[in-house]
Design an enzyme around this catalytic site. Structure first.
Site, short mmCIF file in Angstrom:
data_model
loop_
_atom_site.label_atom_id
_atom_site.label_comp_id
_atom_site.label_asym_id
_atom_site.label_seq_id
_atom_site.Cartn_x
_atom_site.Cartn_y
_atom_site.Cartn_z
CG ASN A 1 -1.74 1.23 1.38
OD1 ASN A 1 -1.87 2.00 0.43
ND2 ASN A 1 -2.30 1.43 2.57
CE LYS B 1 0.23 3.45 4.88
NZ LYS B 1 0.04 3.62 6.29
CG HIS C 1 -5.94 1.70 5.11
ND1 HIS C 1 -5.50 2.67 5.99
CD2 HIS C 1 -4.92 0.85 4.91
CE1 HIS C 1 -4.23 2.40 6.30
NE2 HIS C 1 -3.86 1.29 5.66
CD GLU D 1 -3.14 5.43 6.66
OE1 GLU D 1 -3.13 5.52 5.43
OE2 GLU D 1 -2.20 4.93 7.31
CD GLU E 1 -3.58 -2.72 7.33
OE1 GLU E 1 -2.46 -2.91 6.84
OE2 GLU E 1 -4.27 -1.73 7.09
N GLY F 1 2.19 2.25 10.72
CA GLY F 1 3.08 3.40 10.55
C GLY F 1 3.74 3.86 11.84
CB SER G 1 5.22 -1.62 11.86
OG SER G 1 4.70 -0.32 12.09
C1 PEP Z 1 -0.83 0.04 5.87
O1 PEP Z 1 -0.80 1.15 5.37
O2 PEP Z 1 -1.76 -0.71 5.58
C2 PEP Z 1 0.25 -0.36 6.78
C3 PEP Z 1 0.18 -1.52 7.37
O3 PEP Z 1 1.28 0.55 6.95
P1 PEP Z 1 2.71 0.25 7.66
O4 PEP Z 1 3.24 -1.04 7.09
O5 PEP Z 1 3.55 1.43 7.28
O6 PEP Z 1 2.46 0.15 9.13
#
Ligand code: PEP
Length: 250
Positions: free
Chosen positions: A9, A11, A95, A97, A167, A173, A213
């Protein structure tokens, strides 16, 4: 046998030139390899550029978001039909976000999932608890509520029609990762809920990805868990070394 998937992803990152170069390198690296299935989720203006670069490889294209209608006065939005017409086979839905920053609620997410499962794309439905919910011991309650609301009246014919990404919001992040045991516990619970919502066969055929992460240093242990069928990767999907490191951890 469930599909193992590594999805990147991106983003709201990368310019057209950067996206083209990264997509080409990933497509060259993956080639015709199909295990794991590698999916790229670039920002919408870059979908066609990335789609062209990966067309000859087994890398698949995903949108980061989709609307629940087909067309109309929805400035800034894209429909599943449009996304499919520029090469997408998948789309992220819900997601964290989108939920937190753009106020998407479970009712809207449910409308999106219902529309997408009936069309040409496969949804990657993202769910997960906040830090506060985890600390209050409410992780399972939150996961159950999200799955029940987001999948209300969703009809699928096989477990391959839908992908779930677990997630934990506190791990996205932040550099904080759920331990492999913590992640596996929630993934096993998600599969049990999917069995109740759909059927045992459907639940057993559905890929459940972990996101939060994930990086080459922690991927092997996370991906070795029996109910973890891949990863949704944010930050570490933006460079060749880290993304291929994760692909190679399967
Ligand atoms: C994501 O954006 O779905 C995500 C898991 O980000 P990160 O790996 O940066 O934590």
């Amino acid at each position: 046998m469930r599909k193992t998937i590594i999805a990147g992803n991106w983003k709201m990152n990368l310019t057209a030139v950067e996206a083209k170069n990264l997509a080409r390198s990933i497509a060259d690296y993956v080639g015709k390899r199909s295990d794991p299935l590698v999916i790229l989720c670039p920002p919408s203006p870059l979908l066609s550029i990335v789609g062209n670069e990966i067309a000859a490889s087994n890398v698949e294209l995903s949108a980061q978001n989709v609307h629940s209608d087909d067309l109309g006065a929805f400035t800034g939005e894209s429909s599943d039909t449009m996304l499919h017409s520029v090469g997408c086979a998948y789309t992220l839905i819900g997601h964290s976000e989108r939920r937190a920053i753009f106020n998407e609620d479970d009712d809207f997410i449910n409308k999106k999932v219902k529309r997408v499962v009936a069309g040409p794309l496969k949804p990657i439905l993202c769910i997960g608890e906040t830090l506060e919910e985890r600390e209050q011991g409410k992780t399972n309650d939150r996961i159950k509520q999200q799955l029940r609301d987001d999948l209300k009246n969703v009809r699928i014919s096989s477990g391959e029609d839908l992908i779930i990404a677990y997630e934990p919001v506190w791990a996205i992040g932040t550099g904080k990762t759920a331990t492999p045991d913590q992640a596996e516990e929630v993934h096993a619970y998600i599969r049990q809920l999917l069995e109740e919502i759909f059927t045992e066969n459907t639940a057993n055929a559905m890929s459940i990805l972990y996101g939060g992460s994930v990086k080459p240093e922690n991927a092997v242990e996370i991906l070795a868990q029996p109910n973890i069928d891949g990863a949704l990767v944010g930050g570490a999907s933006l460079t060749m070394d880290s993304f291929t490191g994760i692909i190679n951890s399967v």
